[in-house]
Design a protein around this motif. Structure first.
Motif, PDB file in Angstrom:
ATOM      1  N   ARG A  23       0.843  -1.183   0.000  1.00 32.82           N
ATOM      2  CA  ARG A  23       0.000   0.000   0.000  1.00 32.82           C
ATOM      3  C   ARG A  23       0.892   1.251   0.000  1.00 32.82           C
ATOM      4  N   LYS A  24       0.316   2.360  -0.480  1.00 30.64           N
ATOM      5  CA  LYS A  24       1.011   3.641  -0.485  1.00 30.64           C
ATOM      6  C   LYS A  24       0.329   4.606   0.487  1.00 30.64           C
ATOM      7  N   TRP A  44      -4.391   7.182   1.976  1.00 30.06           N
ATOM      8  CA  TRP A  44      -3.653   5.985   1.580  1.00 30.06           C
ATOM      9  C   TRP A  44      -4.509   5.118   0.671  1.00 30.06           C
ATOM     10  N   SER A  45      -3.885   4.112   0.080  1.00 29.17           N
ATOM     11  CA  SER A  45      -4.562   3.301  -0.946  1.00 29.17           C
ATOM     12  C   SER A  45      -5.314   2.121  -0.347  1.00 29.17           C
ATOM     13  N   LEU A  73      -6.474   6.498  -4.701  1.00 28.03           N
ATOM     14  CA  LEU A  73      -5.072   6.926  -4.763  1.00 28.03           C
ATOM     15  C   LEU A  73      -4.287   6.126  -5.787  1.00 28.03           C
ATOM     16  N   ASP A  74      -3.529   6.832  -6.608  1.00 27.26           N
ATOM     17  CA  ASP A  74      -2.685   6.211  -7.625  1.00 27.26           C
ATOM     18  C   ASP A  74      -1.341   6.941  -7.643  1.00 27.26           C
ATOM     19  N   ALA A  93      -5.686  10.997  -7.793  1.00 28.49           N
ATOM     20  CA  ALA A  93      -6.766  10.653  -6.870  1.00 28.49           C
ATOM     21  C   ALA A  93      -8.097  11.107  -7.456  1.00 28.49           C
TER      22      ALA A  93
END
Length: 206
Positions: A23-24, A44-45, A73-74, A93
């Motif tokens: 995850r980011k 966060w993702s 989120l990308d 996003a």
């Protein structure tokens, strides 16, 4: 060479057998438009909101921040280079996510600091397998909002430039200023700096 948290490294090593869920995490530090006070918005993702403890890339201190989920989120690839070129990472996003609206419409994020972490979730418990690893510190460059046409779908593209390297490209006009030099015990070294470039000496003649 970056030191890796032992638990983070162990999770990577065991990923072949146990699996891993990457995850980011992203934080943007801007200023509120209403009061011009600093504010941090994080997301966060994942789909849920979660309070996560991270190491700040700006202060080096450990902080617990609320990371909003469900924002689409990308995060683009994180460049890892050995030269001094300015690198770029784009954070995308959803335009309609409340947390994103707060960041891009309720705050001034021009040149805002952006921190990005890598996080690993345990595939069984869906809990963090280790403390998130800081992988990027940058600053916002350009307008992030893309307005769609009729029937289109809007998005936010936050372009960030590497913070430490971009600082090296900025000029400091005070370095060659006579007024700045005078502050150092009346140093007159730069007194004629602005005129010297116009001198045309006749070499070999009096």
């Amino acid at each position: 060479m970056r030191n890796v948290d032992p638990a983070f490294y162990t999770a990577l090593v065991n990923a072949r057998e146990r699996g891993i869920v990457p995850r980011k995490l992203v934080s943007i530090t801007g200023t509120l438009l209403t009061s011009m006070t600093p504010k941090i918005v994080s997301f966060w993702s994942e789909n849920d909101d979660e309070s996560i403890t991270v190491t700040s890339g700006l202060t080096g201190l450990t902080e617990t921040r609320l990371f909003y989920g469900g924002v689409g989120l990308d995060v683009g690839p994180i460049p890892r280079v050995t030269d001094l070129t300015v690198q770029t990472v784009t954070v995308g996003a959803s335009q309609i996510a409340p947390a994103i609206q707060e960041a891009v419409r309720g705050m001034n994020i021009r040149l805002a600091k952006v921190e990005i972490w890598d996080a690993l979730l345990d595939p069984g418990s869906r809990l963090l397998a280790a403390a998130p690893a800081l992988v990027w510190i940058g600053e916002v460059d350009g307008s992030p909002i893309e307005t769609p046409g009729i029937g289109g779908q809007g998005s936010v593209k936050i372009k960030t430039n590497s913070d430490a390297i971009s600082m090296l490209t900025r000029k400091n006009p005070a370095k060659s200023s006579a007024e700045e030099q005078k502050k150092r015990q009346d140093d007159d070294f730069g007194k004629y700096a602005g005129a010297v470039k116009n001198w045309k000496p006749n070499w070999g003649q009096k």
